[in-house]
Design an enzyme around this catalytic site. Structure first.
Site: not given
Ligand code: GAR
Length: 200
Positions: A87-88, A107-108
């Site tokens: 969390i920021l 991105t979520h």
């Molecule tokens: C992504 O799907 C992102 O949305 C998620 O982690 C993954 C990172 O993938 N984030 C969360 O779940 C935050 N709550 P990456 O490291 O391959 O970009």
């Protein structure tokens, strides 16, 4: 860019940013863990990195301040959190305009406001939804609560497990993030209360 994991979203942005017409460049990558695969992705692309691990700081406020300083050094006009599993805090958001100027996005892997938090894919699957997806949103002081910039839907297959569903979401998510970051860079973003609108 802020990462904690493998950095496939980062890799997608790095693939796009070589084209001057794209309008944005990744100027630095900061992680909360030295193990993040995203750091290797960045270094392989010649992008500067920094690690700001909470265990190196006395308390949350000190970590937050160090994170803000590490990001400030890169002079970003937009902070992108992609798989950054922290969390920021308010000091960080105050510094980079997350609350006021809208310069921090995340991105979520779910269609917010459903399934916020660290297990968006798992929680959606457990709930039995038939459609989920991904969301790019502004970061505010809450957990995945900031104004939504863009979303894309992904259908859940009957035989999906968390890994298979997350992989399909990530394919869509990468394209969405690349699109949103480019559009913010080229055209800007207007935020009116909860409503965020891309101009590019
Ligand atoms: C992504 O799907 C992102 O949305 C998620 O982690 C993954 C990172 O993938 N984030 C969360 O779940 C935050 N709550 P990456 O490291 O391959 O970009």
């Amino acid at each position: 860019m802020l990462v904690s994991g493998g950095g496939s979203n980062l890799a997608a942005l790095l693939a796009a940013h070589g084209d001057p017409a794209y309008g944005a460049r990744v100027v630095g990558v900061v992680s909360d863990t030295a193990d993040a695969g995203g750091l290797t992705v960045a270094r392989d692309a010649g992008v500067a990195t920094a690690v700001v691990a909470p265990s190196d700081f006395a308390d949350r406020a000190a970590w937050d301040a160090a994170l803000a300083e590490a990001v400030r050094v890169f002079g970003p006009s937009l902070v992108v959190s992609a798989g950054f599993m922290r969390i920021l805090g308010a000091p960080f958001l105050d510094r980079f305009g997350g609350r006021f100027g809208g310069r921090v996005i995340n991105t979520h892997p779910a269609l917010l406001p459903s399934f916020p938090g660290a297990h968006g894919v798992r929680d959606a699957l457990a709930h039995g939804v038939k459609v989920t997806g991904c969301t790019v949103h502004l970061v505010d002081a809450g957990v995945d609560t900031g104004p939504i910039i863009a979303q894309r839907a992904v259908e859940v297959a009957a035989d999906d497990d968390e890994a298979s569903l997350h992989e399909r979401i990530k394919t869509v998510e990468r394209a969405l993030l690349v699109d949103v970051v480019g559009r913010i860079a080229r055209g800007g973003l207007v935020v009116d209360g909860r409503r965020a609108r891309l101009l590019g």
